[in-house]
Design an enzyme around this catalytic site. Structure first.
Site, PDB file in Angstrom:
ATOM      1  N   GLU A 111     -11.692  32.870   7.006  1.00  0.00           N
ATOM      2  CA  GLU A 111     -12.359  31.692   7.592  1.00  0.00           C
ATOM      3  C   GLU A 111     -13.869  31.743   7.314  1.00  0.00           C
ATOM      4  O   GLU A 111     -14.485  30.715   6.998  1.00  0.00           O
ATOM      5  CB  GLU A 111     -12.084  31.638   9.094  1.00  0.00           C
ATOM      6  N   GLU A 131      -2.691  36.030  11.312  1.00  0.00           N
ATOM      7  CA  GLU A 131      -2.555  35.383  12.627  1.00  0.00           C
ATOM      8  C   GLU A 131      -1.100  35.036  12.904  1.00  0.00           C
ATOM      9  O   GLU A 131      -0.600  35.213  14.011  1.00  0.00           O
ATOM     10  CB  GLU A 131      -3.389  34.087  12.679  1.00  0.00           C
TER      11      GLU A 131
HETATM   12  C1  1HE Z   1      -9.664  46.726  13.256  1.00  0.00           C
HETATM   13  C2  1HE Z   1      -9.350  45.534  12.580  1.00  0.00           C
HETATM   14  C3  1HE Z   1      -9.376  44.323  13.328  1.00  0.00           C
HETATM   15  C4  1HE Z   1      -9.213  47.161  11.174  1.00  0.00           C
HETATM   16  N1  1HE Z   1      -9.691  44.393  14.632  1.00  0.00           N
HETATM   17  N2  1HE Z   1      -9.980  46.731  14.552  1.00  0.00           N
HETATM   18  N3  1HE Z   1      -6.956  40.781  11.385  1.00  0.00           N
HETATM   19  C5  1HE Z   1      -5.878  41.506  11.012  1.00  0.00           C
HETATM   20  O1  1HE Z   1      -4.792  41.342  11.549  1.00  0.00           O
HETATM   21  C6  1HE Z   1      -6.101  42.557   9.981  1.00  0.00           C
HETATM   22  C7  1HE Z   1      -6.007  43.925  10.616  1.00  0.00           C
HETATM   23  N4  1HE Z   1      -6.452  44.976   9.719  1.00  0.00           N
HETATM   24  C8  1HE Z   1      -5.715  45.441   8.690  1.00  0.00           C
HETATM   25  O2  1HE Z   1      -4.659  44.909   8.346  1.00  0.00           O
HETATM   26  C9  1HE Z   1      -6.221  46.666   7.975  1.00  0.00           C
HETATM   27  O3  1HE Z   1      -7.107  47.338   8.854  1.00  0.00           O
HETATM   28  C10 1HE Z   1      -6.964  46.364   6.651  1.00  0.00           C
HETATM   29  C11 1HE Z   1      -5.966  45.894   5.595  1.00  0.00           C
HETATM   30  C12 1HE Z   1      -8.061  45.337   6.833  1.00  0.00           C
HETATM   31  C13 1HE Z   1      -7.653  47.669   6.166  1.00  0.00           C
HETATM   32  O4  1HE Z   1      -6.721  48.733   6.105  1.00  0.00           O
HETATM   33  P1  1HE Z   1      -7.244  50.236   6.063  1.00  0.00           P
HETATM   34  O5  1HE Z   1      -6.037  51.127   5.898  1.00  0.00           O
HETATM   35  O6  1HE Z   1      -8.337  50.368   5.072  1.00  0.00           O
HETATM   36  O7  1HE Z   1      -7.942  50.511   7.489  1.00  0.00           O
HETATM   37  P2  1HE Z   1      -7.267  50.805   8.912  1.00  0.00           P
HETATM   38  O8  1HE Z   1      -6.941  52.285   9.020  1.00  0.00           O
HETATM   39  O9  1HE Z   1      -6.179  49.867   9.231  1.00  0.00           O
HETATM   40  O10 1HE Z   1      -8.457  50.445   9.901  1.00  0.00           O
HETATM   41  C14 1HE Z   1      -9.612  51.272  10.044  1.00  0.00           C
HETATM   42  C15 1HE Z   1     -10.124  51.083  11.439  1.00  0.00           C
HETATM   43  O11 1HE Z   1     -10.541  49.714  11.599  1.00  0.00           O
HETATM   44  C16 1HE Z   1      -9.050  51.291  12.506  1.00  0.00           C
HETATM   45  O12 1HE Z   1      -9.703  51.758  13.678  1.00  0.00           O
HETATM   46  P3  1HE Z   1      -9.735  53.338  14.054  1.00  0.00           P
HETATM   47  O13 1HE Z   1     -10.540  53.391  15.308  1.00  0.00           O
HETATM   48  O14 1HE Z   1      -8.281  53.718  14.215  1.00  0.00           O
HETATM   49  O15 1HE Z   1     -10.391  54.022  12.874  1.00  0.00           O
HETATM   50  C17 1HE Z   1      -8.525  49.895  12.763  1.00  0.00           C
HETATM   51  O16 1HE Z   1      -7.965  49.754  14.065  1.00  0.00           O
HETATM   52  C18 1HE Z   1      -9.819  49.100  12.662  1.00  0.00           C
HETATM   53  N5  1HE Z   1      -9.568  47.691  12.345  1.00  0.00           N
HETATM   54  N6  1HE Z   1      -9.070  45.823  11.283  1.00  0.00           N
HETATM   55  C19 1HE Z   1      -9.982  45.569  15.202  1.00  0.00           C
HETATM   56  N7  1HE Z   1      -9.109  43.153  12.761  1.00  0.00           N
HETATM   57  C20 1HE Z   1     -11.458  33.318  14.907  1.00  0.00           C
HETATM   58  S1  1HE Z   1      -9.878  33.743  15.095  1.00  0.00           S
HETATM   59  C21 1HE Z   1      -9.483  34.777  13.766  1.00  0.00           C
HETATM   60  C22 1HE Z   1      -8.187  35.441  14.042  1.00  0.00           C
HETATM   61  C23 1HE Z   1      -7.980  36.620  13.162  1.00  0.00           C
HETATM   62  O17 1HE Z   1      -8.809  37.006  12.382  1.00  0.00           O
HETATM   63  S2  1HE Z   1      -6.472  37.406  13.354  1.00  0.00           S
HETATM   64  C24 1HE Z   1      -6.421  38.543  12.052  1.00  0.00           C
HETATM   65  C25 1HE Z   1      -6.999  39.847  12.456  1.00  0.00           C
END
Ligand code: 1HE
Length: 257
Positions: A111, A131
């Protein structure tokens, strides 16, 4: 610009705004969306183009999901409107914005990218709207901006099925205008920003503020708005000078691609 999750830098008339929360894949917390708004609202005078980048392997993982669990419906409405206001400052801010995309460009990250004017992706970029699978909906203007890039059917498919587009297919369907080799998105975005910064200011203004409105207008109103914008742009001294340069053999010719 002073926020730990945003790096700001200016190189001549090009500003660089970099999301700097790589440990969380540049996930956008409430604090970060407000910092993005503030960064675009308080651009220094003289900035003529802006590059938006993300630190680390991913451009942006979207909404910080850790903040979602506490929110009720009313707070959700206000939250979405806060994103709208912030991304309006990106789209209709002081200067055209070129996004340098790599790795995850997902959810709110897509977005955010969609609110920019030009998107340059490197080969590592991938696009998704998770989402759908998380039981939520887009809330950062994606329902308005993303169908304008790729059409409603493709966006619905991304949300219904969790479809992920890679960089090449992303360019094919219109998510980015450029694809470059791994690690080169920022350099290409800077090159484009420098070129955009050299345009007559009124040309950039027309592209940012008139074009998106014209494309929403019924054709007869759009033609009139176009004519008004064209008349204003061509009356600027800078336009007259550029046309004179060409006619006197000093201005650049269009070269075959
Ligand atoms: C996060 C987030 C997040 C990572 N919120 N903490 N977005 C999503 O559903 C995408 C969610 N993220 C992922 O699918 C993956 O993290 C990635 C593909 C982006 C990257 O993968 P990777 O293997 O490099 O990293 P990771 O191990 O998953 O994440 C590293 C850290 O970042 C980990 O935290 P840690 O404390 O365990 O190290 C994750 O929890 C954190 N992290 N993405 C919170 N999104 C205006 S409305 C919009 C609505 C949306 O955007 S919904 C979609 C949200």
């Amino acid at each position: 610009m002073n926020h730990p999750d945003i790096h700001f830098e200016q190189q001549g008339d090009v500003a660089i705004v970099r999301l700097s929360r790589p440990a969380k894949r540049n996930a956008i917390s409430d604090e970060l969306i407000l910092a993005i708004r503030d960064a675009f609202e308080s651009m220094p005078e003289g900035v003529r183009a802006i590059v938006l980048d993300g630190e680390g392997d991913h451009f942006c993982a979207g909404l910080d999901l850790s903040e979602l669990k506490e929110r009720d419906a009313g707070a959700g409405l206000i939250h979405s409107r806060m994103w709208h206001a912030a991304l309006e400052t990106v789209q209709f801010g002081p200067a055209p914005v070129i996004a340098a995309l790599h790795g995850a460009v997902v959810g709110g990250g897509l977005e955010l990218a969609a609110s920019c004017h030009i998107r340059v992706a490197d080969e590592t970029a991938f696009y998704a709207l998770p989402e759908g699978s998380r039981g939520i909906f887009v809330g950062g203007g994606g329902a308005v901006r993303i169908p304008r890039l790729i059409g409603e059917a493709r966006m619905a498919d991304m949300m219904f099925t969790g479809r992920v587009y890679d960089a090449k297919d992303g360019e094919r369907i219109g998510l980015s205008q450029y694809v470059v080799p791994k690690g080169e998105a920022f350099a290409k975005a800077m090159e484009l920003a420098q070129r955009v910064a050299k345009n007559a200011p009124l040309t950039n203004y027309a592209l940012m503020h008139a074009l998106p409105r014209i494309s929403e207008q019924p054709a007869d109103q759009g033609f009139l708005t176009e004519a008004l914008m064209a008349a204003i742009a061509q009356s600027a001294p800078e336009a007259k000078e550029r046309v004179r340069e060409f006619l006197e053999g000093r201005g650049p010719k269009v070269k075959k691609a």
